[in-house]
Design a protein around this motif. Sequence first.
Motif, PDB file in Angstrom:
ATOM      1  N   PRO A 223       0.747  -1.447   0.030  1.00 18.38           N
ATOM      2  CA  PRO A 223       0.049   0.049   0.069  1.00 18.38           C
ATOM      3  C   PRO A 223       0.720   1.127   0.056  1.00 18.38           C
ATOM      4  O   PRO A 223       0.415   2.232   0.012  1.00 18.38           O
ATOM      5  CB  PRO A 223      -0.830  -0.199   1.420  1.00 18.38           C
ATOM      6  N   ARG A 225       4.258   4.000  -1.354  1.00 16.16           N
ATOM      7  CA  ARG A 225       4.514   4.715  -2.613  1.00 16.16           C
ATOM      8  C   ARG A 225       4.913   3.808  -3.777  1.00 16.16           C
ATOM      9  O   ARG A 225       5.317   2.627  -3.228  1.00 16.16           O
ATOM     10  CB  ARG A 225       5.336   6.046  -2.222  1.00 16.16           C
ATOM     11  N   PRO A 226       4.578   4.222  -5.073  1.00 18.35           N
ATOM     12  CA  PRO A 226       4.744   3.318  -6.046  1.00 18.35           C
ATOM     13  C   PRO A 226       6.459   2.963  -6.197  1.00 18.35           C
ATOM     14  O   PRO A 226       7.053   2.175  -6.438  1.00 18.35           O
ATOM     15  CB  PRO A 226       4.667   4.219  -7.317  1.00 18.35           C
ATOM     16  N   GLY A 230       7.509   1.758  -9.782  1.00 15.18           N
ATOM     17  CA  GLY A 230       6.302   2.364 -10.500  1.00 15.18           C
ATOM     18  C   GLY A 230       6.833   3.420 -11.370  1.00 15.18           C
ATOM     19  O   GLY A 230       6.344   3.441 -12.462  1.00 15.18           O
ATOM     20  N   TYR A 257      -0.648  -4.167 -11.719  1.00 16.05           N
ATOM     21  CA  TYR A 257      -1.522  -4.935 -10.884  1.00 16.05           C
ATOM     22  C   TYR A 257      -0.785  -6.047 -10.177  1.00 16.05           C
ATOM     23  O   TYR A 257      -1.407  -6.437  -9.116  1.00 16.05           O
ATOM     24  CB  TYR A 257      -2.681  -5.418 -11.798  1.00 16.05           C
ATOM     25  N   LEU A 261       0.145  -2.247  -7.491  1.00 18.46           N
ATOM     26  CA  LEU A 261       0.349  -0.904  -7.665  1.00 18.46           C
ATOM     27  C   LEU A 261      -0.704  -0.293  -8.822  1.00 18.46           C
ATOM     28  O   LEU A 261      -0.799   0.783  -9.065  1.00 18.46           O
ATOM     29  CB  LEU A 261       1.574  -0.630  -8.066  1.00 18.46           C
ATOM     30  N   ALA A 263      -3.951   0.438  -8.777  1.00 18.40           N
ATOM     31  CA  ALA A 263      -4.826   1.540  -8.532  1.00 18.40           C
ATOM     32  C   ALA A 263      -3.779   2.908  -8.499  1.00 18.40           C
ATOM     33  O   ALA A 263      -4.176   4.093  -8.779  1.00 18.40           O
ATOM     34  CB  ALA A 263      -5.736   1.327  -7.042  1.00 18.40           C
ATOM     35  N   THR A 264      -2.798   2.675  -7.675  1.00 17.47           N
ATOM     36  CA  THR A 264      -1.911   3.844  -7.447  1.00 17.47           C
ATOM     37  C   THR A 264      -1.335   4.553  -8.616  1.00 17.47           C
ATOM     38  O   THR A 264      -1.017   5.520  -8.562  1.00 17.47           O
ATOM     39  CB  THR A 264      -0.725   3.306  -6.366  1.00 17.47           C
ATOM     40  N   LEU A 265      -1.066   3.405  -9.432  1.00 15.31           N
ATOM     41  CA  LEU A 265      -0.207   3.896 -10.719  1.00 15.31           C
ATOM     42  C   LEU A 265      -1.222   4.315 -12.067  1.00 15.31           C
ATOM     43  O   LEU A 265      -0.814   4.826 -12.922  1.00 15.31           O
ATOM     44  CB  LEU A 265       0.690   2.934 -11.175  1.00 15.31           C
ATOM     45  N   THR A 266      -2.557   4.049 -11.759  1.00  8.48           N
ATOM     46  CA  THR A 266      -3.525   4.005 -13.046  1.00  8.48           C
ATOM     47  C   THR A 266      -3.300   5.571 -13.726  1.00  8.48           C
ATOM     48  O   THR A 266      -3.363   5.818 -14.913  1.00  8.48           O
ATOM     49  CB  THR A 266      -5.064   3.953 -12.444  1.00  8.48           C
ATOM     50  N   SER A 268      -0.995   7.922 -13.503  1.00  5.70           N
ATOM     51  CA  SER A 268       0.180   8.232 -14.103  1.00  5.70           C
ATOM     52  C   SER A 268       0.266   7.248 -15.254  1.00  5.70           C
ATOM     53  O   SER A 268       0.920   8.040 -16.223  1.00  5.70           O
ATOM     54  CB  SER A 268       1.159   7.650 -12.832  1.00  5.70           C
TER      55      SER A 268
END
Length: 297
Positions: A223, A225-226, A230, A257, A261, A263-266, A268
């Motif tokens: 959860p 940071r990327p 990322g 995925y 990551l 959801a976090t990277l979508t 970007s």
Amino acid sequence: MAPTDRHSPPYVPTASPATLALAHALSAAARGFAVFPLSHTKLPALPSPHRNDPPSAPRCHGECGLAGHGVYDATTDPRRIRALFTAAPRATGYGIACGLPPHHLIGVDLDTKTGTNSSASLRELALRHLFTIPDTVVVATPSGGRHLWLSGPPHVVVPNSAGRLAPAIDIRGAGGYLVGPGSRTEHGVYATVPGTAHLPPAPCPPTLLRLLTPPPRTHHPDPGRPGQHGLGLVQFVLGAHEGQRNTRLFWAACRAYESGLGATLTESLVDAAIRTGLTDREARSTIASAARLTACR
């Protein structure tokens, strides 16, 4: 002027191996196959731009934007293909990347080097698991082997393997490549078996597809940071040339995925894809496909 023999055939210039390879590669690209130049050893013809990097340097799959990343250079863009072959004047063949849209190519390599009858092994496997190999493209190798071209569904990633399915049967899937017909190697020329050149890659039988697909992996989302991973995926998308944009975005989104990551990277990844020329709708559709794929796995 010296007299000429009126019975002599007219002089016809012979095309160089690189020119012939380029012509075959462009023909394959016109059918939707992403290609890149190969040397006579069947290895990528362009040297890696990172060959002098220290061993501790992060692995690059083309994020730097330079050519020389092997199968990750593969493209269907004629201008990019010509540029790759111009940079590789000693190329004598071309590779066809597997696992990419629109064909999602799966290569079944029936080898002969080990002395095992790989064709018999495939027939035995088909009888045991009750499937048949449909009519499809078949490429004869200089060693007497065969490459069967099959098409996979877009939501399934087939990995590369050697001898796992059956003795002397190798599989070329995502991240792998097949030597294209018309390629010349140090052992001879790859050629399409008569009667199969006009065929599209046939859909892989569902039973065989299940045998080729590894069991689902358990992922442990992070959860936080990327981080560098990322950022590397975003840079990979930004380095896409025309003909690679959807492919690179899909690959990066799958890795995101799988690493938890997605959801976090979508956003970007969407932003990076738009900067390469995709629309917002195209980018989000590709990322959604990657999300469905990793959910299935």
